[in-house]
Design an enzyme around this catalytic site. Structure first.
Site, mmCIF file in Angstrom:
data_model
loop_
_atom_site.group_PDB
_atom_site.id
_atom_site.type_symbol
_atom_site.label_atom_id
_atom_site.label_comp_id
_atom_site.label_asym_id
_atom_site.label_seq_id
_atom_site.Cartn_x
_atom_site.Cartn_y
_atom_site.Cartn_z
ATOM 1 N N HIS A 100 52.053 107.792 15.610
ATOM 2 C CA HIS A 100 53.311 107.056 15.396
ATOM 3 C C HIS A 100 53.601 106.046 16.495
ATOM 4 C CE1 HIS A 100 55.144 110.122 18.098
ATOM 5 N NE2 HIS A 100 56.039 109.189 18.334
ATOM 6 N N LYS A 103 55.521 101.863 16.785
ATOM 7 C CA LYS A 103 56.657 101.431 17.607
ATOM 8 C C LYS A 103 56.635 99.910 17.733
ATOM 9 C CE LYS A 103 57.441 105.666 20.227
ATOM 10 N NZ LYS A 103 58.873 105.828 19.875
ATOM 11 N N HIS A 130 48.631 108.896 22.172
ATOM 12 C CA HIS A 130 49.642 107.851 22.338
ATOM 13 C C HIS A 130 49.327 106.900 23.492
ATOM 14 C CE1 HIS A 130 51.712 110.245 19.523
ATOM 15 N NE2 HIS A 130 52.441 110.986 20.341
ATOM 16 N N TRP A 138 17.408 105.130 49.519
ATOM 17 C CA TRP A 138 16.136 105.483 48.874
ATOM 18 C C TRP A 138 16.326 106.791 48.109
ATOM 19 C CZ3 TRP A 138 11.839 102.257 49.680
ATOM 20 C CH2 TRP A 138 11.973 101.297 50.694
ATOM 21 N N LYS A 172 57.004 117.081 30.478
ATOM 22 C CA LYS A 172 58.233 117.632 29.927
ATOM 23 C C LYS A 172 59.113 118.142 31.067
ATOM 24 C CE LYS A 172 56.750 118.809 25.276
ATOM 25 N NZ LYS A 172 57.747 117.912 24.683
ATOM 26 N N LEU A 179 59.168 117.395 9.980
ATOM 27 C CA LEU A 179 58.766 115.993 10.119
ATOM 28 C C LEU A 179 59.238 115.171 8.930
ATOM 29 C CD1 LEU A 179 57.104 113.887 11.784
ATOM 30 C CD2 LEU A 179 55.164 114.460 10.316
ATOM 31 N N LYS A 191 48.435 113.809 13.514
ATOM 32 C CA LYS A 191 47.766 114.464 14.629
ATOM 33 C C LYS A 191 48.317 115.890 14.767
ATOM 34 C CE LYS A 191 50.544 113.374 18.716
ATOM 35 N NZ LYS A 191 50.699 114.701 19.272
#
Length: 789
Positions: free
Chosen positions: A209, A213, A272, A615, A365, A42, A179
């Site tokens: 993230h 955007k 997200h 009822w 995916k 990352l 996360k």
């Protein structure tokens, strides 16, 4: 002479600039950035580029910086790794090549690797920061720690930061957390408890993230700028549906260790896509700069979401996934993972503005394209006689387009038959007037007003800038995190035992993953496998009729049984209304009627609700707003989905004068009076009962004393399990009914069904045996699981 004057002015300006700059630095101070996990994937892909962008934006504006890449490796191994990453950083678009070279050299000079493994390592880092500040006579502004590490390491690192690396009290501390923040409500709460013992809430920046955007960050400003145009149409009377979509072509290969624990809902929908939905539909804050107001409005919206369960979702798994799991997790060939790689969920909002608008949320995916967008599709009441291609006849929609797909670039699109929007942000956004020859969600680009960022910026660059500025509205609060997990956790628990539909992946998926609404429920539009079976006559049955305890019995598999009971109720209602103009139906609580209420609410559209009175057979002595209330169940499962006059609804009065089921408040007498007033001869047209495993029905238990109340229709009773206090119709009221249905479902009731079949007449041990309508009929509805075991 003029030259000397110009030179003198230049010297004075330089001195002023030098002095002001020094004072600014003193005032603004030094910022230390520490990326824990600074040589990881990352950090390599996004974080260092973001911090380089931050430095390029801030250089010369008063702050000074130091950057540390922290890792588990020793210095001699970690240093070349870090600088290999830093040397590959791209120049920000706004910098010239010459300027970028200078800024990048400075950035590299200010950066260094530091091993961060033990408490001593963190102590050394803190000492190094203090030493630099003293040597260079700098005032400390703050310290920014970015934890680019697995979530299980957060608590330990937070403790080390708290104990060794806190700045002085007049400087800030900001710790960024990636996360996942837990995998359900309980784990998220446990993680928060650990972290809150070391860090204050205002020091934690939980990053999603997607909030960085460019299009997502402009959803609220777009709504604000166009408020006058949107207010009349941003509601259930004009919006047909909302779609929030993230499609990926990539698979999970290489990430299985993480992905198989989380799946698509935890990985994408809970964070997200939920954040995007919240920004689209939350109340607009009066001040877009007020982080607290924005976060509170988010919470209010999340609280208005209706409960979702398995009936509101479909899940799938691409065909190669299970083999990847077996390979990467060393599982045997007979192992099958239930982790979904595709999910489609329909969400509903329980408020007056959005009630009835389906929100389709989906991600997966190994799909046919990479694209992400949020779309608001409006109703179009224009009927075109001759020219269906006229712009007024086409779809009316607003699209927050996050990128990729046909369009490729991020944009906000408004169809031209809606309105011309105000530019969302002058200066850094532009109106697009040159159109590609492509379609976006059914319309050619020329049919949209299009706005797009002037300069593309990576989401992490945006969010790192917001951390530096202390802007909390772009991050997840503890309350917001818990609210989101509270919404998604029940669905995740329900799906944990559901086999996902297997799909081949890519273009080959065809229409296999299309899903649709059926009432308020969701189902795949096409069957995965079609088997053609021609059963013999004796095997071809769904519903079996017979006798049980000398009364009529209907038996079938659960779904067919519920459909039959719903159909019988419809016939009873039509008969009663044709004779008396109204139908009085009394429903019991507990789990027995749940499936029936679903069927009545979602599938039986012809039911005459306008002439039906609802009822209660029994009620727990809790406020009607609590989840344990039988009336709350009837409301959530049935009443809120049908059009029934409110004065046709008769909840039991268990909550009077701020007290619950107190004898002197006279709740049973009040309900009995209401029955006598509305129900002809106090004889309900239909009473639906269930049976507990101990043989009780309604809230009439084995030791319920009724001898002195033989003519009473309603009484207070005591349950052997909590909540103990109940209100219930009596056997007198039940046995006056025209029809009584007893619904028994599930294998857990098989022993009870067998026991009851052997008992003749009444038994004090099994109160259900006292249900013997005097002039009406009794029908037992027993599914095959309960009947056959």
């Amino acid at each position: 002479m003029i030259k000397w004057e110009l030179l003198l002015m230049a010297i004075i300006c330089w001195q002023r600039g030098h002095t002001d700059n020094h004072e600014t630095k003193k005032r603004l101070g030094h910022v230390t950035v520490v990326v824990v996990g600074g040589t990881g994937d990352l950090a390599r892909k996004y974080l260092w580029q973001g911090f380089f962008q931050l430095y390029a934006d801030q250089v010369g504006k008063g702050h000074t910086f130091s950057f540390y890449g922290g890792g588990l490796s020793p210095t001699e191994k970690g240093t070349p790794l870090l600088f290999g990453i830093l040397k590959e950083l791209a120049c920000p678009l706004e910098l010239s090549a010459e300027r970028c070279t200078l800024v990048k050299d400075q950035f590299l000079h200010l950066s260094k690797y530091h091993q961060l493994k033990t408490t001593e390592d963190y102590e050394k880092l803190s000492q190094q920061i203090k030493q630099q500040l003293e040597q260079e006579d700098m005032v400390e502004a703050g310290r920014l720690f970015y934890l680019s590490v697995p979530a299980f390491a957060y608590a330990d690192i937070a403790e080390k930061i708290n104990n060794t690396c806190r700045p002085p009290s007049d400087a800030w501390l900001r710790v960024v957390l990636e996360k996942p923040f837990g995998h359900d409500l309980y784990s998220a709460q446990a993680l928060d408890k650990k972290l809150s013992g070391q860090l204050k809430e205002n020091e934690m920046y939980r990053i999603d993230h997607y909030l960085g955007k460019q299009v997502v960050s402009k959803i609220l400003p777009f709504r604000k700028e166009n408020k006058k145009l949107l207010d009349p149409i941003w509601n259930k009377h004009h919006i047909q549906r909302i779609e929030i979509v993230l499609k990926e072509t990539l698979d999970a290969k290489g990430r299985i260790q993480f992905y198989d624990q989380y799946g698509v809902i935890r990985d994408v929908l809970q964070n997200h896509l939920t954040e995007v939905m919240t920004l689209m539909l939350m109340n607009l804050p009066a001040n877009l700069s007020n982080s607290m107001e924005i976060l509170q409005n988010k919470l209010n919206f999340l609280a208005s979401l209706q409960h979702v369960d398995n009936s509101n979702a479909v899940v799938g798994q691409y065909q190669a996934y299970n083999g990847e799991v077996q390979e990467e997790l060393n599982k045997t060939k007979d192992y099958f993972s239930l982790t979904p790689t595709f999910a489609g969920v329909v969400i509903n909002v329980n408020n007056a503005q959005y009630e009835g608008i389906p929100i389709f949320m989906t991600s997966g995916k190994a799909l046919d394209e990479r694209v992400s967008y949020a779309r608001v599709l409006f109703k179009n009441d224009v009927f075109c006689i001759q020219d269906p291609n006229n712009v007024q006849c086409k779809s009316k929609q607003i699209i927050f387009y996050l990128g990729h797909g046909n369009l490729q670039y991020p944009a906000i699109l408004v169809s031209k038959n809606l309105f011309k929007p105000e530019l969302v942000s002058s200066g850094d956004w532009k109106e697009v007037t040159e159109y590609k020859d492509v379609n976006v969600l059914g319309l050619p680009l020329s049919d949209y007003y299009i706005q797009s960022p002037v300069t593309p910026r990576e989401a992490y660059c945006e969010l790192i800038s917001h951390v530096f500025l202390g802007r909390k509205d772009s991050f997840i609060s503890a309350e917001g995190l818990h609210a989101s997990w509270a919404f998604w956790t029940p669905l995740l628990e329900g799906l944990s035992r559901v086999f996902p539909r297997v799909y081949p992946g890519g273009e080959a998926n065809g229409n296999l993953l299309n899903f649709q609404l059926q009432g308020h429920q969701v189902a795949f539009s096409h069957e995965a496998v079609v088997n053609v079976i021609n059963p013999s006559a004796e095997d071809n049955f769904q519903v079996m009729q017979g006798k049980y305890r000398s009364s009529e019995m209907v038996s079938a598999w659960a779904q067919e049984l519920v459909e039959r009971l719903a159909s019988d109720l419809l016939l009873a209602a039509e008969e009663a209304i044709s004779e008396e103009g109204q139908f009085h139906l009394a429903l019991s609580g507990g789990s027995s009627p749940v499936a029936l209420l679903h069927a009545l609410a979602l599938n039986l559209y012809t039911f005459p609700w306008r002439n039906t009175h609802i009822w209660q057979v029994d009620e727990r002595c809790v406020p009607h707003t609590e989840t344990g209330s039988n009336f709350r169940s009837i409301h959530d499962l049935l009443l809120q989905h049908i059009h029934i006059p409110y004065f046709n609804i008769h909840p039991m009065p268990v909550h009077l004068t701020q007290r619950l089921c107190v004898e002197e408040d006279g709740g049973p007498a009040l309900y009995e009076k209401e029955i006598n007033k509305h129900v002809n001869g106090s004889s309900f047209h239909y009473i639906l009962l269930g049976v507990g495993q101990d043989g009780h029905t309604a809230s009439l238990f084995q030791d319920t004393k009724l001898e002195n109340d033989e003519e009473r229709l309603v009484i207070l009773t005591e349950s052997p399990i909590k909540p103990h206090q109940r209100m219930s119709l009596t056997f007198t009221a039940i046995n006056r009914a025209r029809r009584v249905g007893v619904l028994i479902m599930g294998k857990s009731k098989h022993e009870l069904v067998s026991q009851l079949s052997r008992i003749k007449g009444e038994s004090s041990k099994y109160p259900i045996t006292k249900v013997q309508p005097k002039t009406g009929t009794l029908i037992w509805y027993i599914d095959y699981d309960a009947l056959l075991g």
